[in-house]
Motif scaffolding. Structure first.
Motif, PDB file in Angstrom:
ATOM      1  N   ALA A  24      92.011 -12.949 -30.140  1.00 14.57           N
ATOM      2  CA  ALA A  24      92.109 -14.416 -30.144  1.00 14.57           C
ATOM      3  C   ALA A  24      91.087 -15.020 -29.194  1.00 14.57           C
ATOM      4  CB  ALA A  24      93.524 -14.850 -29.758  1.00 14.57           C
ATOM      5  N   CYS A  27      87.655 -15.028 -30.559  1.00 16.11           N
ATOM      6  CA  CYS A  27      87.405 -16.055 -31.571  1.00 16.11           C
ATOM      7  C   CYS A  27      87.162 -17.423 -30.960  1.00 16.11           C
ATOM      8  CB  CYS A  27      88.581 -16.141 -32.550  1.00 16.11           C
ATOM      9  SG  CYS A  27      88.695 -14.712 -33.627  1.00 16.11           S
ATOM     10  N   ILE A  28      87.749 -17.688 -29.807  1.00 20.45           N
ATOM     11  CA  ILE A  28      87.715 -19.037 -29.245  1.00 20.45           C
ATOM     12  C   ILE A  28      86.670 -19.184 -28.135  1.00 20.45           C
ATOM     13  CG2 ILE A  28      89.069 -20.726 -27.930  1.00 20.45           C
ATOM     14  CD1 ILE A  28      89.833 -20.559 -30.821  1.00 20.45           C
ATOM     15  N   LEU A 207      84.919 -28.684 -47.071  1.00 18.37           N
ATOM     16  CA  LEU A 207      84.370 -27.728 -46.103  1.00 18.37           C
ATOM     17  C   LEU A 207      82.982 -27.269 -46.529  1.00 18.37           C
ATOM     18  CD1 LEU A 207      84.957 -26.012 -43.524  1.00 18.37           C
ATOM     19  CD2 LEU A 207      85.658 -24.190 -45.061  1.00 18.37           C
ATOM     20  N   ASN A 211      79.763 -28.202 -44.239  1.00 20.06           N
ATOM     21  CA  ASN A 211      79.092 -27.114 -43.529  1.00 20.06           C
ATOM     22  C   ASN A 211      77.769 -26.701 -44.148  1.00 20.06           C
ATOM     23  OD1 ASN A 211      80.666 -26.765 -41.340  1.00 20.06           O
ATOM     24  ND2 ASN A 211      81.812 -25.024 -42.119  1.00 20.06           N
ATOM     25  N   LEU A 275      85.713 -29.900 -36.655  1.00 20.62           N
ATOM     26  CA  LEU A 275      86.311 -28.631 -36.260  1.00 20.62           C
ATOM     27  C   LEU A 275      87.713 -28.832 -35.703  1.00 20.62           C
ATOM     28  CD1 LEU A 275      83.371 -26.658 -34.714  1.00 20.62           C
ATOM     29  CD2 LEU A 275      84.548 -26.309 -36.865  1.00 20.62           C
ATOM     30  N   PHE A 278      89.840 -29.335 -39.434  1.00 15.72           N
ATOM     31  CA  PHE A 278      90.031 -28.259 -40.411  1.00 15.72           C
ATOM     32  C   PHE A 278      91.206 -27.325 -40.123  1.00 15.72           C
ATOM     33  CE2 PHE A 278      85.475 -28.927 -41.744  1.00 15.72           C
ATOM     34  CZ  PHE A 278      85.808 -29.360 -43.013  1.00 15.72           C
ATOM     35  N   PRO A 279      91.406 -26.878 -38.868  1.00 16.39           N
ATOM     36  CA  PRO A 279      92.486 -25.921 -38.640  1.00 16.39           C
ATOM     37  C   PRO A 279      93.862 -26.406 -39.103  1.00 16.39           C
ATOM     38  CG  PRO A 279      91.046 -25.947 -36.766  1.00 16.39           C
ATOM     39  CD  PRO A 279      90.585 -27.055 -37.667  1.00 16.39           C
ATOM     40  N   GLN A 282      94.555 -25.052 -42.588  1.00 17.26           N
ATOM     41  CA  GLN A 282      94.145 -23.674 -42.859  1.00 17.26           C
ATOM     42  C   GLN A 282      94.966 -22.996 -43.950  1.00 17.26           C
ATOM     43  OE1 GLN A 282      95.733 -20.577 -40.661  1.00 17.26           O
ATOM     44  NE2 GLN A 282      95.707 -21.700 -38.743  1.00 17.26           N
ATOM     45  N   ALA A 286      93.541 -20.449 -47.019  1.00 18.09           N
ATOM     46  CA  ALA A 286      94.029 -19.099 -47.285  1.00 18.09           C
ATOM     47  C   ALA A 286      94.558 -19.015 -48.709  1.00 18.09           C
ATOM     48  CB  ALA A 286      95.109 -18.739 -46.286  1.00 18.09           C
TER      49      ALA A 286
ATOM     50  N   LYS B 121     101.789 -18.384 -35.207  1.00 22.17           N
ATOM     51  CA  LYS B 121     100.996 -19.510 -35.718  1.00 22.17           C
ATOM     52  C   LYS B 121      99.748 -19.702 -34.851  1.00 22.17           C
ATOM     53  CE  LYS B 121     100.907 -22.681 -38.744  1.00 22.17           C
ATOM     54  NZ  LYS B 121     100.463 -23.981 -38.729  1.00 22.17           N
ATOM     55  N   TYR B 123      98.182 -17.472 -32.960  1.00 23.33           N
ATOM     56  CA  TYR B 123      97.221 -16.397 -33.233  1.00 23.33           C
ATOM     57  C   TYR B 123      96.454 -16.675 -34.520  1.00 23.33           C
ATOM     58  CZ  TYR B 123      99.014 -13.178 -29.649  1.00 23.33           C
ATOM     59  OH  TYR B 123      99.345 -12.578 -28.478  1.00 23.33           O
ATOM     60  N   GLN B 124      97.185 -16.989 -35.572  1.00 29.48           N
ATOM     61  CA  GLN B 124      96.529 -17.169 -36.866  1.00 29.48           C
ATOM     62  C   GLN B 124      95.517 -18.305 -36.818  1.00 29.48           C
ATOM     63  OE1 GLN B 124      99.626 -17.514 -39.803  1.00 29.48           O
ATOM     64  NE2 GLN B 124      99.667 -15.315 -40.128  1.00 29.48           N
ATOM     65  N   THR B 125      95.891 -19.400 -36.148  1.00 32.16           N
ATOM     66  CA  THR B 125      94.962 -20.531 -36.045  1.00 32.16           C
ATOM     67  C   THR B 125      93.698 -20.125 -35.308  1.00 32.16           C
ATOM     68  OG1 THR B 125      96.868 -21.983 -35.953  1.00 32.16           O
ATOM     69  CG2 THR B 125      94.771 -22.931 -35.332  1.00 32.16           C
ATOM     70  N   MET B 126      93.870 -19.358 -34.231  1.00 29.61           N
ATOM     71  CA  MET B 126      92.704 -18.957 -33.455  1.00 29.61           C
ATOM     72  C   MET B 126      91.813 -17.997 -34.245  1.00 29.61           C
ATOM     73  SD  MET B 126      94.496 -18.618 -29.747  1.00 29.61           S
ATOM     74  CE  MET B 126      93.209 -18.696 -28.525  1.00 29.61           C
ATOM     75  N   TYR B 127      92.423 -17.066 -34.966  1.00 29.07           N
ATOM     76  CA  TYR B 127      91.622 -16.121 -35.745  1.00 29.07           C
ATOM     77  C   TYR B 127      90.857 -16.822 -36.857  1.00 29.07           C
ATOM     78  CZ  TYR B 127      94.534 -12.599 -33.496  1.00 29.07           C
ATOM     79  OH  TYR B 127      95.174 -11.838 -32.575  1.00 29.07           O
ATOM     80  N   PHE B 128      91.440 -17.901 -37.355  1.00 35.39           N
ATOM     81  CA  PHE B 128      90.827 -18.597 -38.483  1.00 35.39           C
ATOM     82  C   PHE B 128      89.668 -19.484 -38.037  1.00 35.39           C
ATOM     83  CE2 PHE B 128      92.764 -18.893 -42.819  1.00 35.39           C
ATOM     84  CZ  PHE B 128      91.627 -19.353 -43.454  1.00 35.39           C
ATOM     85  N   PHE B 129      89.633 -19.793 -36.751  1.00 38.70           N
ATOM     86  CA  PHE B 129      88.689 -20.799 -36.263  1.00 38.70           C
ATOM     87  C   PHE B 129      87.223 -20.510 -36.642  1.00 38.70           C
ATOM     88  CE2 PHE B 129      86.423 -23.248 -33.042  1.00 38.70           C
ATOM     89  CZ  PHE B 129      86.964 -24.486 -33.305  1.00 38.70           C
ATOM     90  N   PRO B 130      86.719 -19.295 -36.406  1.00 41.04           N
ATOM     91  CA  PRO B 130      85.304 -19.062 -36.722  1.00 41.04           C
ATOM     92  C   PRO B 130      84.965 -19.292 -38.198  1.00 41.04           C
ATOM     93  CG  PRO B 130      86.145 -17.286 -35.361  1.00 41.04           C
ATOM     94  CD  PRO B 130      87.327 -18.114 -35.764  1.00 41.04           C
ATOM     95  N   TYR B 131      85.972 -19.171 -39.068  1.00 36.15           N
ATOM     96  CA  TYR B 131      85.763 -19.391 -40.497  1.00 36.15           C
ATOM     97  C   TYR B 131      85.246 -20.805 -40.778  1.00 36.15           C
ATOM     98  CZ  TYR B 131      87.070 -19.886 -45.437  1.00 36.15           C
ATOM     99  OH  TYR B 131      87.065 -20.132 -46.788  1.00 36.15           O
ATOM    100  N   PHE B 132      85.641 -21.758 -39.929  1.00 39.17           N
ATOM    101  CA  PHE B 132      85.261 -23.156 -40.159  1.00 39.17           C
ATOM    102  C   PHE B 132      83.899 -23.509 -39.580  1.00 39.17           C
ATOM    103  CE2 PHE B 132      89.977 -23.377 -40.049  1.00 39.17           C
ATOM    104  CZ  PHE B 132      90.142 -23.675 -41.394  1.00 39.17           C
ATOM    105  N   TRP B 184      83.595 -11.131 -36.987  1.00 37.98           N
ATOM    106  CA  TRP B 184      84.122 -12.257 -36.225  1.00 37.98           C
ATOM    107  C   TRP B 184      84.415 -13.446 -37.128  1.00 37.98           C
ATOM    108  CZ3 TRP B 184      81.479 -16.984 -34.866  1.00 37.98           C
ATOM    109  CH2 TRP B 184      82.087 -17.706 -33.841  1.00 37.98           C
ATOM    110  N   ILE B 187      87.355 -12.376 -39.979  1.00 37.43           N
ATOM    111  CA  ILE B 187      88.593 -11.664 -39.650  1.00 37.43           C
ATOM    112  C   ILE B 187      89.846 -12.505 -39.929  1.00 37.43           C
ATOM    113  CG2 ILE B 187      88.637 -12.298 -37.177  1.00 37.43           C
ATOM    114  CD1 ILE B 187      89.432  -8.860 -37.679  1.00 37.43           C
ATOM    115  N   TYR B 189      90.399 -14.921 -42.086  1.00 34.32           N
ATOM    116  CA  TYR B 189      90.650 -15.057 -43.516  1.00 34.32           C
ATOM    117  C   TYR B 189      91.287 -13.790 -44.092  1.00 34.32           C
ATOM    118  CZ  TYR B 189      89.560 -16.935 -48.121  1.00 34.32           C
ATOM    119  OH  TYR B 189      89.645 -17.440 -49.378  1.00 34.32           O
ATOM    120  N   ILE B 192      94.858 -13.045 -42.839  1.00 31.47           N
ATOM    121  CA  ILE B 192      95.939 -13.828 -43.449  1.00 31.47           C
ATOM    122  C   ILE B 192      96.301 -13.268 -44.821  1.00 31.47           C
ATOM    123  CG2 ILE B 192      96.478 -16.088 -44.449  1.00 31.47           C
ATOM    124  CD1 ILE B 192      95.510 -17.370 -41.992  1.00 31.47           C
TER     125      ILE B 192
END
Lengths: 296, 317
Positions: A24, A27-28, A207, A211, A275, A278-279, A282, A286, B121, B123-132, B184, B187, B189, B192
């Motif tokens: 996590a 990613c952040i 999106l 983007n 940014l 969008f979350p 999500q 998916a 929730k 975790y999932q939001t954070m993992y999805f972040f780079p996708y955007f 990175w 992951i 997407y 999930i």
């Protein structure tokens, strides 16, 4: 024995949590780094390089950017126009073709489905598309070059069609008996009942348009039509040019201009707002993957 | 009497077919806008592929240019570039498929251990972040790490007492960086999708295994992975179908199109683009695109055929 087992359990759950937290963070944190640089002072950067927490915290870079907003505002305008027009038309046309394709009784169902489906398997590649856009259609340096190529995606059409196929037949029969035309059925019954599928396509398209730098890279040379992401690309590749323009615009000397923070602040201002949006959506992104069964 | 009914029937049939014709016409009109767009933006470029067999001359036009048949292909395949970009494209994609699927699978299995809904929730939001993030934004992030004077990586090297590295001219490093970036970005997407598969498994299977004394690793290995096996295979084959295509942004925008990195970053897509903007031989660039599309098509058909053999309901078509 029992104690041993629960200790094992605790250790394994510890490992699981550590891994999840590390991923996590991975990613952040990189995104935080960009924000941190934009808030650091140039002196601190000279001294210690980029850091994950801002050093010499200040908003100077943002002040400079907001004083000379010209290109950012223009690019926001272009991107917003592209997203609104592209998103709306795309959803409308996608749903309109998906509806007949979902009907068993439609005489040309097979042919239309194949025409759409084949585009998912095979394409003409970059160069013929480029020649089409620039020579035949003369769309270079127009906003349509940023919109038209992405309007219809076979994947989206198939997804919406599959959703429509799941709607109960009785409603259509009743509506037909009542004398409703197909357009009326489509707009007043099918669309309102298909909000999840429509929302998914809308968000995927938003999106994609938001983007996109690719169409800008290919077809846009005028500053007035540069979308946000392509602006960032040009900025990354030509920081000195931006610096020169801004210094001229603001009447600054090279030594006072915070180049590195300003560069990152531009990225934050350009990419940040969406940014944060969008979350929240999500789950739709998916879903786009899992609903996309193409069969039938 | 019977004559009357037949004419009546005929009448009905004519009226019905008239109604059907009208309905077909209306439905076709709904398809029309999208069909026109598809025709222009998908099928006309496919027609442009004939240029692959011609020596394109702007003054003679597409149809007037001379036929050279397979010379464009020969020219490309004889060059050293062909091998390099093809090998790069395939090798990266193979690494991407393995790392992204294995990575997402591990994270999905781990996520199943998380009981708190809120934490899950988050975790999932954070993992999805780079996708955007778009690749142009990612290029700023990567730059923050790799910049020579101030970048994070060189900061760390300096602290360890090592020599700083010119990251944007070290192709060796990028062979590692590119798969990491791909992992990175994707992951969240993939995780999930797999997680949705895992929570769909009948929980009594785990309970039974736990009573039999299976530990968590055994449960994951022997129950979870086989249960979502079809899903894993489908995801893998979807990616295999695209093995000849690559994400242009990752290979062009993120490495800042640095010439010294081409040996590690040049894939078919970037090669064609560069040939296009530098005004390379049009016939040959079209030929490369044709080669890419055609092999891509074969791979999609092949992988779909394999899925069909493996599990009918997961086949794409």
């Amino acid at each position: 024995m029992v104690g041993n087992k629960s200790r094992n359990g605790r250790i394994s759950s510890l490992i699981v949590n550590i891994v999840l937290i590390l991923v996590a963070l991975a990613c952040i944190v990189p995104v935080m780094l960009v924000i941190s640089i934009s808030l650091s002072s140039m002196d601190a950067i000279y001294e210690t390089g980029y850091t994950f927490l801002p050093r010499g915290f200040n908003f100077k870079a943002y002040e400079y950017i907001f004083r000379d907003m010209g290109q950012i505002l223009t690019s926001y305008g272009v991107s917003i126009r592209v997203v609104l027009i592209g998103g709306f038309v795309s959803v409308l046309f996608t749903a309109m073709i998906a509806y007949p394709m979902s009907k068993k009784s439609f005489r040309y169902k097979k042919q239309v489905t194949f025409i759409v489906f084949f585009t998912m398997l095979f394409n003409g590649g970059l160069v013929p598309s480029y020649m089409l856009m620039t020579n035949m259609l003369q769309l270079k340096n127009t906003i349509w070059a940023l919109i038209l190529p992405y309007l219809i995606s076979g994947w989206n059409v198939m997804m919406v069609r599959t959703f429509f196929q799941g709607l109960p037949d009785e409603i259509f029969e009743a509506a037909t008996v009542d004398g409703c035309g197909e357009y009326r059925i489509f707009f007043t019954i099918v669309l309102p009942m298909s909000k999840p599928a429509i929302a998914t396509v809308a968000l995927l398209q938003v999106l994609k348009y938001w983007n996109d730098w690719w169409l800008g890279l290919l077809y846009i040379e005028q500053d007035a039509l540069v979308p946000l992401q392509y602006m960032l690309y040009r900025l990354m590749n030509n920081i000195s040019e931006m610096q020169r323009q801004m210094m001229e615009g603001l009447g600054l000397g090279a030594e006072t201009f915070p180049t590195e923070p300003a560069r990152m602040a531009m990225a934050v201002v350009a990419a940040g707002p969406m940014l944060c949006v969008f979350p929240f959506f999500q789950k739709y992104f998916a879903k786009g993957m899992t609903v996309g069964a193409v069969k039938g | 009497m019977s004559k009357v009914t037949t004419t009546a029937k005929k009448e009905i049939r004519i009226r019905h077919s008239k109604y059907e014709n009208k309905r077909t016409f209306v439905l076709l009109s709904m398809c029309l806008p999208a069909l026109i767009l598809i025709f222009i933006f998908n099928y006309i470029p496919m027609g442009g592929l004939i240029l692959a067999f011609k020596n394109y001359d702007y003054s003679k036009g597409i149809f007037g240019s001379d036929w050279v048949w397979f010379d464009n292909f020969k020219f490309f395949f004889k060059s050293q570039d062909a091998l390099r970009v093809t090998v790069n494209t395939i090798a990266y994609n193979v690494v991407f498929i393995i790392t992204s699927l294995v990575g997402a699978l591990i994270i999905a299995v781990f996520l199943y251990e998380v009981r708190s809904k809120k934490l899950l929730k988050t975790y999932q939001t954070m993992y999805f972040f780079p996708y955007f993030l778009s690749w142009s934004v990612v290029s700023f992030i990567v730059f923050s790490f790799m910049e020579y004077d101030y970048g994070i990586l060189n900061n760390i090297l300096e602290k360890l007492g090592m020599e700083p590295i010119l990251w944007y001219s070290e192709p060796k490093c990028w062979r590692f960086i590119i798969p990491v970036l791909n992992l990175w970005k994707t992951i969240g997407y993939n995780t999930i999708v797999f997680y949705a598969g895992i929570i769909g498994i009948d929980p009594t299977l785990y309970e039974a295994a736990a009573i039999d004394g299976a530990n968590k690793y055994q449960i994951a290995r022997r129950i979870m992975v086989p249960q979502i096996g079809a899903l894993i295979v489908m995801m893998a084959l979807l990616k295999v179908g695209k093995i000849f295509h690559s994400d242009f942004g990752l290979f062009y925008i993120v490495p800042l199109n640095a010439g010294s990195l081409y040996s590690a970053t040049d894939v078919i897509d970037t090669y064609v683009y560069r040939a296009l903007v530098t005004g390379g031989d049009t016939g040959m660039t079209v030929a490369i695109g044709f080669y890419q599309s055609l092999v891509g098509l074969c791979l999609v058909l092949l992988s779909n055929w394999l899925v069909k053999k493996f599990s009918e309901e997961n086949a794409m078509f």
